[in-house]
Design an enzyme around this catalytic site. Sequence first.
Site, PDB file in Angstrom:
ATOM      1  N   GLY A  71       0.809  -1.220   0.000  1.00 18.35           N
ATOM      2  CA  GLY A  71       0.000   0.000   0.000  1.00 18.35           C
ATOM      3  C   GLY A  71       0.837   1.263   0.000  1.00 18.35           C
ATOM      4  O   GLY A  71       0.513   2.246  -0.677  1.00 18.35           O
ATOM      5  N   THR A  72       1.898   1.271   0.761  1.00 18.67           N
ATOM      6  CA  THR A  72       2.729   2.466   0.849  1.00 18.67           C
ATOM      7  C   THR A  72       3.338   2.797  -0.507  1.00 18.67           C
ATOM      8  O   THR A  72       3.297   3.945  -0.969  1.00 18.67           O
ATOM      9  CB  THR A  72       3.848   2.266   1.893  1.00 18.67           C
ATOM     10  OG1 THR A  72       3.229   1.996   3.157  1.00 18.67           O
ATOM     11  CG2 THR A  72       4.726   3.502   2.007  1.00 18.67           C
ATOM     12  N   ASN A 151      -8.645   3.488   8.096  1.00 14.55           N
ATOM     13  CA  ASN A 151      -8.035   2.412   8.868  1.00 14.55           C
ATOM     14  C   ASN A 151      -8.253   2.526  10.368  1.00 14.55           C
ATOM     15  O   ASN A 151      -8.170   1.545  11.078  1.00 14.55           O
ATOM     16  CB  ASN A 151      -6.535   2.342   8.571  1.00 14.55           C
ATOM     17  CG  ASN A 151      -5.875   3.694   8.567  1.00 14.55           C
ATOM     18  OD1 ASN A 151      -6.325   4.618   7.880  1.00 14.55           O
ATOM     19  ND2 ASN A 151      -4.815   3.837   9.339  1.00 14.55           N
ATOM     20  N   GLN A 179      -7.804  -0.822   3.193  1.00  9.49           N
ATOM     21  CA  GLN A 179      -8.610  -1.373   4.286  1.00  9.49           C
ATOM     22  C   GLN A 179      -9.900  -2.001   3.795  1.00  9.49           C
ATOM     23  O   GLN A 179     -10.423  -2.910   4.429  1.00  9.49           O
ATOM     24  CB  GLN A 179      -8.948  -0.260   5.298  1.00  9.49           C
ATOM     25  CG  GLN A 179      -7.786   0.162   6.168  1.00  9.49           C
ATOM     26  CD  GLN A 179      -7.371  -0.901   7.168  1.00  9.49           C
ATOM     27  OE1 GLN A 179      -8.160  -1.745   7.581  1.00  9.49           O
ATOM     28  NE2 GLN A 179      -6.112  -0.848   7.577  1.00  9.49           N
ATOM     29  N   HIS A 201      -1.740  -7.712   2.697  1.00 11.23           N
ATOM     30  CA  HIS A 201      -1.637  -8.245   4.064  1.00 11.23           C
ATOM     31  C   HIS A 201      -2.806  -7.894   4.963  1.00 11.23           C
ATOM     32  O   HIS A 201      -2.876  -8.354   6.096  1.00 11.23           O
ATOM     33  CB  HIS A 201      -0.299  -7.839   4.701  1.00 11.23           C
ATOM     34  CG  HIS A 201      -0.152  -6.417   5.103  1.00 11.23           C
ATOM     35  ND1 HIS A 201      -0.338  -6.000   6.400  1.00 11.23           N
ATOM     36  CD2 HIS A 201       0.175  -5.309   4.405  1.00 11.23           C
ATOM     37  CE1 HIS A 201      -0.119  -4.687   6.475  1.00 11.23           C
ATOM     38  NE2 HIS A 201       0.185  -4.243   5.280  1.00 11.23           N
ATOM     39  N   THR A 237      12.406  -7.446 -10.406  1.00  9.63           N
ATOM     40  CA  THR A 237      11.915  -8.819 -10.541  1.00  9.63           C
ATOM     41  C   THR A 237      10.681  -9.010  -9.665  1.00  9.63           C
ATOM     42  O   THR A 237      10.699  -8.663  -8.489  1.00  9.63           O
ATOM     43  CB  THR A 237      13.020  -9.815 -10.135  1.00  9.63           C
ATOM     44  OG1 THR A 237      14.126  -9.600 -11.012  1.00  9.63           O
ATOM     45  CG2 THR A 237      12.545 -11.246 -10.231  1.00  9.63           C
ATOM     46  N   CYS A 322       0.589   8.238  23.854  1.00  8.35           N
ATOM     47  CA  CYS A 322       1.515   7.480  24.686  1.00  8.35           C
ATOM     48  C   CYS A 322       1.994   6.212  23.996  1.00  8.35           C
ATOM     49  O   CYS A 322       3.096   5.752  24.238  1.00  8.35           O
ATOM     50  CB  CYS A 322       0.844   7.090  25.989  1.00  8.35           C
ATOM     51  SG  CYS A 322       0.391   8.504  26.974  1.00  8.35           S
TER      52      CYS A 322
HETATM   53  C1  LIG Z   1      -5.445   2.753   4.505  1.00  4.43           C
HETATM   54  C2  LIG Z   1      -4.064   2.220   4.370  1.00  4.43           C
HETATM   55  N1  LIG Z   1      -3.276   2.643   3.364  1.00  4.43           N
HETATM   56  C3  LIG Z   1      -2.028   2.193   3.211  1.00  4.43           C
HETATM   57  C4  LIG Z   1      -1.472   1.278   4.069  1.00  4.43           C
HETATM   58  C5  LIG Z   1      -0.046   0.858   3.870  1.00  4.43           C
HETATM   59  O1  LIG Z   1       0.036  -0.393   3.292  1.00  4.43           O
HETATM   60  P1  LIG Z   1       1.361  -1.299   3.405  1.00  4.43           P
HETATM   61  O2  LIG Z   1       1.461  -1.694   4.825  1.00  4.43           O
HETATM   62  O3  LIG Z   1       1.082  -2.462   2.502  1.00  4.43           O
HETATM   63  O4  LIG Z   1       2.498  -0.487   2.937  1.00  4.43           O
HETATM   64  C6  LIG Z   1      -2.263   0.804   5.120  1.00  4.43           C
HETATM   65  C7  LIG Z   1      -1.767  -0.183   6.088  1.00  4.43           C
HETATM   66  O5  LIG Z   1      -0.800  -0.098   6.772  1.00  4.43           O
HETATM   67  C8  LIG Z   1      -3.568   1.296   5.283  1.00  4.43           C
HETATM   68  O6  LIG Z   1      -4.331   0.910   6.296  1.00  4.43           O
HETATM   69  S1  FES Z   2       3.606   8.585  27.472  1.00  2.22           S
HETATM   70 FE1  FES Z   2       2.138   9.788  28.344  1.00  2.22          FE
HETATM   71  S2  FES Z   2       2.485   9.503  30.460  1.00  2.22           S
HETATM   72 FE2  FES Z   2       3.726   8.095  29.541  1.00  2.22          FE
END
Ligand SMILES: Cc1ncc(COP(=O)(O)O)c(C=O)c1O
Ligand code: FES
Lengths: 381, 128
Positions: A71-72, A151, A179, A201, A237, A322
């Site tokens: 996806g990326t 997502n 997604q 994936h 490839t 966090c």
């Molecule tokens: C909406 C969306 N676009 C793109 C990606 C990226 O895909 P990939 O992990 O295959 O690079 C993700 C997942 O990580 C996704 O949820």
């Molecule tokens: S990361 Fe926010 S208190 Fe720990």
Amino acid sequence: MRKIYFDNAASTRVDERVIRAMEPYFGSKYGNASSIHGFGREAKEAIENARKIIAKRIGARAREIIFTSGGTEGNNFVLKGLFFSNYPRKNHIITSKIEHDCILNACKWLESLGARVTYLDVDKEGFIDLEQLEKAINERTFLVSIMQANNEVGTIQNLKAIGEICKKRGVLFHTDACQSFTKVPLDVNKMNLDLVTLNSHKIHGPKGVGAVYIREGIKITPLLHGGGHEKGLRSGTENVSGIVGFGKAVEISSRKDVEKMEKLRDILIEGILKIPNVKLNGPKGEKRLCNNVNVCFNDIEGESIGGYLESKGIFVSTGSACASHTLASSHVLRAMGLSPQQINSSIRISISRYTSEEEVRYFLKVLPKIVKKLRRFSALR
Amino acid sequence: MNQGYSKKVLEYFLNPKNLGEVKNPDGVGRAGNPVCGDVMEVQIKVREGKISDIKFKTFGCAAAIASSNVLAEIVKNKPLENAREATYKEVLKELGDLPPLKHHCAILAVQCLKKAIEDYEEKLQRNN
Ligand SMILES: Cc1ncc(COP(=O)(O)O)c(C=O)c1O
Ligand code: FES
């Protein structure tokens, strides 16, 4: 302790049938699809078979499908490839504030090269405003890129309506369907889609493989130059086993899986909302992805909820600052108008066709106790 | 958990003993971290110049919950002048360290305690 995996929006377990379909392409059918001898032909055939399966699923022609590493790459290819083939005549992209980071960060980088980007707002359920979209289009706009389903919160955009606007105004329309693929109907002609990003994936296929649909006739500059694979649009490839696995994963996905997930999703939502002072993030019903639940627990922090759940064998994800590597909280929830504290109090539960009702019931049994315990010593109460 | 926490952190996180409230506290401190958005509050009870009881309330991550617990243990029954000197490094040491990104969680706990001690002393002065 048994493990309950509720993070299927991050990645999924590879289906046994997918693994079996892939296996021969490691140890025996290991040829390079560019070779003209038997080994090569065998690999080539396998790739073309997968291409057909994927094309058919979105109403495209096989030759309009280009395989990628996921996806990326697909999203980067679409944005940058179209920018390079349109700039400087056209330089304007319209996208939304809730896209995946690979869209947003590619756009930011393109801005540094002279692109102008409009990031559309979303409402509190995560939907873009079609009027704002139409108003944003100008004579230098070359692309509208809006994800089909989000997502984090599972909001499904109205691609048909967006496609009509794009067609009327003569701009290209791209959707990131990573997604939603196989979960939400996608038809490139009915929706006037010019480009689509897919990956494997998220649908019980292997990682590191994906595809883009590029409507025939669209000019796009490749990111990877080399031996001219994939019609010269993506050299390198081919990942034969990965592509075979991707094709198999698409082939075995079914409407029945979606219905099962929808049912479990709604049991989850209903059960969680019985806990006091809890709010669902994103829409309910058919405009929500079948496998996504995202809730804000108010007064308690997402990473902590996740940690307690993990101690019970349940794995979820959180938009909390966090829990992120940068202490940045979810840009999606922010765009939907949640306060920083609400964002930090939200978790995502994402199921798959492997999720059982029993797992859902177990989760609903342990969750209220955890929330009660953490709330008892929250500084916000 | 995904954050690379030590066993000790997880134990303090899952079985916190010093979280909650003390009755009629003599000093209260509150501190927040603007970056991650988290908030802590500590309540102390002081008897004969010593911290006789201490409880934290924490809206924060596992590291924040564990840090506040450990700090409470470190300073409990200590004279105020010693408690005031407690550092986040002591907290880290007791926890078997935290991931670098999470050091601020221990710092937050220490800041919070300092505020509670100040609060106690201010009240004392006002009453004298
Ligand atoms: C909406 C969306 N676009 C793109 C990606 C990226 O895909 P990939 O992990 O295959 O690079 C993700 C997942 O990580 C996704 O949820
Ligand atoms: S990361 Fe926010 S208190 Fe720990």
